[in-house]
Design an enzyme around this catalytic site. Structure first.
Site, PDB file in Angstrom:
ATOM      1  N   TYR A 184      -1.207  -1.380   9.938  1.00 27.20           N
ATOM      2  CA  TYR A 184      -1.405  -1.792   8.545  1.00 27.20           C
ATOM      3  C   TYR A 184      -0.155  -1.520   7.720  1.00 27.20           C
ATOM      4  O   TYR A 184       0.326  -2.378   6.972  1.00 27.20           O
ATOM      5  CB  TYR A 184      -2.605  -1.047   7.971  1.00 27.20           C
ATOM      6  CG  TYR A 184      -2.934  -1.395   6.538  1.00 27.20           C
ATOM      7  CD1 TYR A 184      -3.438  -2.653   6.204  1.00 27.20           C
ATOM      8  CD2 TYR A 184      -2.754  -0.460   5.521  1.00 27.20           C
ATOM      9  CE1 TYR A 184      -3.752  -2.972   4.890  1.00 27.20           C
ATOM     10  CE2 TYR A 184      -3.070  -0.773   4.206  1.00 27.20           C
ATOM     11  CZ  TYR A 184      -3.570  -2.026   3.897  1.00 27.20           C
ATOM     12  OH  TYR A 184      -3.869  -2.341   2.591  1.00 27.20           O
ATOM     13  N   SER A 191       0.845  -1.186   0.000  1.00 29.02           N
ATOM     14  CA  SER A 191       0.000   0.000   0.000  1.00 29.02           C
ATOM     15  C   SER A 191       0.880   1.235   0.000  1.00 29.02           C
ATOM     16  O   SER A 191       1.963   1.240   0.610  1.00 29.02           O
ATOM     17  CB  SER A 191      -0.901   0.020   1.237  1.00 29.02           C
ATOM     18  OG  SER A 191      -1.543   1.279   1.370  1.00 29.02           O
TER      19      SER A 191
END
Length: 249
Positions: free
Chosen positions: A157, A144
């Site tokens: 995350y 990401s």
């Protein structure tokens, strides 16, 4: 067993496994690869109805349930691909989990669950891919763009996706001589249920204005990148992190 490519040529189709293929970016990738003539194995965690619908839409495809962090289940997933279609050429590991909270407030059970899916799951899938991909093949993992953006509440995350990037780059070098590429795709904000869930309209609008292109990514934007990297045309790209994010830095 092999599957014929579209158009009646009789040439074996390339075979792809897409984890997390029942929804969001994964489902878009399933459809995109199917349009390129791939036979596709749609992996899913729990939503059988959505996975089977994705397989039906793709055509030459099957849906196979597997927890990506379970090495026995993932080995069986690859077995199913080989038994049905004769081998595996492309693995797209799109399955993932996201939990957002400040470091001071994060439930550590949530941290463990996040890391089990995103880190262990990536490692388990990559391990089978490294053992089984045919020459000319490709493994694509998912990170990401938040790894580099350092956004509040994204620490757990982003940390898990940083591990994905490290694993991917090392594996690319370990597969020297195999004619198999290994790359990571790192999307920016993309309009999927996973991204939109829990965000108000003001937050979504603000994030949409971050890239110079001034919009959120679409699942098809990411699927196009994956299709290129998976194809023979993209085979010279290896050991890279592709930040598909519209220009966010």
């Amino acid at each position: 067993m092999t599957s014929s490519a579209p158009g009646g040529t009789g040439a074996p189709a390339r075979v792809a496994i897409v984890t997390g293929g029942s929804r969001g970016i994964g489902r878009e990738i399933v459809g995109r690869l199917a349009r390129e003539g791939y036979a596709v194995v749609v992996n899913y965690a729990g939503n059988t109805e959505e996975a089977e619908a994705a397989a039906r839409e793709a055509g030459n495809a099957i849906a196979v349930q597997a927890d990506v962090a379970d090495e026995t289940a993932v080995a069986a997933l690859f077995d199913a691909a080989e038994e049905r279609f004769g081998g595996v050429d492309v693995v797209v590991h799109a399955a993932g989990r996201m939990t957002l909270a400040p470091v001071a407030e994060l439930d550590l059970d949530e941290l463990d669950a996040l890391h089990r899916t995103n880190i262990r799951g990536t490692f388990v899938v990559a391990q089978q891919a490294a053992r089984r991909l045919r020459p000319g093949g490709a493994l694509l993992t998912f990170s990401s763009s938040v790894v580099g953006l350092a956004l509040p509440t994204y620490a757990a995350y982003a940390a898990s996706k940083g591990a994905v990037e490290a694993t991917t780059l090392v594996l690319a070098r370990e597969l020297r001589g195999r004619d198999v590429t290994v790359n990571t795709v790192a999307p920016g904000p993309t309009a999927t249920a996973l991204f939109l869930d829990g965000k108000d309209e003001e937050t979504i609008d603000r994030m949409a204005k971050q890239p110079p292109l001034e919009r959120l990514g679409r699942p098809q934007d990411i699927a196009e990148v994956v299709a290129f990297l998976a194809s023979p045309a993209g085979h010279w790209v290896n050991g890279q992190i592709i930040r598909a994010n519209g220009g966010i830095v």
